[in-house]
Design a protein around this motif. Sequence first.
Motif, PDB file in Angstrom:
ATOM      1  N   ILE A  22      22.184  10.916  17.085  1.00 33.39           N
ATOM      2  CA  ILE A  22      23.500  10.323  16.801  1.00 33.39           C
ATOM      3  C   ILE A  22      23.498   8.820  17.115  1.00 33.39           C
ATOM      4  N   MET A  23      22.876   8.456  18.221  1.00 37.65           N
ATOM      5  CA  MET A  23      22.807   7.019  18.567  1.00 37.65           C
ATOM      6  C   MET A  23      22.071   6.231  17.482  1.00 37.65           C
ATOM      7  N   LEU A  24      21.025   6.857  16.906  1.00 39.09           N
ATOM      8  CA  LEU A  24      20.238   6.165  15.883  1.00 39.09           C
ATOM      9  C   LEU A  24      21.045   5.864  14.622  1.00 39.09           C
ATOM     10  N   ALA A 176      10.393  14.408  20.604  1.00 41.51           N
ATOM     11  CA  ALA A 176      10.382  13.797  21.943  1.00 41.51           C
ATOM     12  C   ALA A 176       9.239  12.788  22.029  1.00 41.51           C
ATOM     13  N   ARG A 177       8.100  13.171  21.473  1.00 40.05           N
ATOM     14  CA  ARG A 177       6.935  12.268  21.496  1.00 40.05           C
ATOM     15  C   ARG A 177       7.267  10.989  20.723  1.00 40.05           C
ATOM     16  N   ARG A 178       7.877  11.175  19.535  1.00 39.25           N
ATOM     17  CA  ARG A 178       8.213  10.020  18.683  1.00 39.25           C
ATOM     18  C   ARG A 178       9.210   9.080  19.363  1.00 39.25           C
ATOM     19  N   TYR A 179      10.179   9.662  20.070  1.00 41.62           N
ATOM     20  CA  TYR A 179      11.204   8.836  20.719  1.00 41.62           C
ATOM     21  C   TYR A 179      10.768   8.345  22.106  1.00 41.62           C
ATOM     22  N   GLY A 180       9.553   8.721  22.502  1.00 42.62           N
ATOM     23  CA  GLY A 180       9.061   8.286  23.818  1.00 42.62           C
ATOM     24  C   GLY A 180       9.770   8.979  24.970  1.00 42.62           C
ATOM     25  N   ILE A 181      10.250  10.192  24.724  1.00 46.20           N
ATOM     26  CA  ILE A 181      10.913  10.933  25.808  1.00 46.20           C
ATOM     27  C   ILE A 181       9.862  11.801  26.494  1.00 46.20           C
ATOM     28  N   ILE A 182       9.597  11.482  27.736  1.00 45.46           N
ATOM     29  CA  ILE A 182       8.625  12.279  28.477  1.00 45.46           C
ATOM     30  C   ILE A 182       9.315  12.843  29.722  1.00 45.46           C
ATOM     31  N   ASP A 183       8.677  13.817  30.326  1.00 48.61           N
ATOM     32  CA  ASP A 183       9.191  14.301  31.599  1.00 48.61           C
ATOM     33  C   ASP A 183      10.590  14.919  31.488  1.00 48.61           C
TER      34      ASP A 183
END
Length: 325
Positions: A22-24, A176-183
């Motif tokens: 949504i933010m995107l 998650a990988r694409r958006y750099g969301i880790i952990d």
Amino acid sequence: MKVKGIGLLSGGLDSILAVKLIMLQGIDVLGVTFQNPFFGAQKARIAAKKIELPLLTVDITEEHLKMLKAPKYGYGKNMNPCIDCHTLMLNNAGRIMDYSGADFIFTGEVLGQRSMSQTKQSLHVVAKNSGYQEYILRPLSAQLLPETKPEIEGKVDRQKLLAIFGKGRKQQIEMARRYGIIDYPAPAGGCLLTDPMFSKRLRDLFTYNKDFRIRDIELLKYGRQFRINEFSKVIVGRNSFENEALQKLSEGEDVVIHMTQYPGPTALVPYGGDDTTLLYAASLCALYSDAPKDEEVVALCRTGNTSKPIMIKAAQREDSESLMI
Ligand code: SF4
């Protein structure tokens, strides 16, 4: 005027990805998370900080408890009334939407991911009963669901939403990988109402103490618990953390029991009990202490500022296990 959305954030990956999607689209998002004695807001707070999302935490203890005693759509496998719980959360989010002037509400729900609360029928029922049906968007599965008002009005671009279905996590992990969301935390977990042991204790509380208070729910989280009779139960701490928690939660007529000559647990009898109950509670305290099991030892029973020593022998383990809740 910039479009605004209210995003329900549990802190799990799906809710984070929904916010990202949504933010995107250039939409302003306010995160909302809920807390009560059964689930907290900590996971959501951590996630919100990571994705720089302003987050509102709403305590729904009172209305959630009222619903929990008689959920319209019943419980899941344990004491989890997921359909009614989601309805309540969406209703709260809807009211926040109203007063904040936002345009819609969205969640990280995925169609077909959970058998009770995320079927097409459940998503429909929850949205309808929340009173905000046309405003509720599920960005991760939106293309598989009927169009919502913000999509029809062009405030949200449906083409940029997704069509994720089912329990698989492949697509979400790739996003998650694409958006750099880790952990991010593992899915599920975090709600005590889905825990079999906690649910058993809660059922016991509903059965034997109709006038329970929040303190009584907090007590369900600690120790070994024994139902002695319809009026009394005994809680015995399993470690120093639990012993301390039981001490802190004790109040009024409660009886707190300790061994005097040997290291041992704290035992608590909420609201006290008759002499037979207190004797048995003390013998349970002895059972889980370092006291010898075949001789009489001293236990100290305290209510408020009054203490009374009693002589007891440790309870039989097999007998006590049959009373465990
Ligand atoms: S798992 Fe717990 S918090 Fe989640 S919807 Fe069900 S009852 Fe509510």
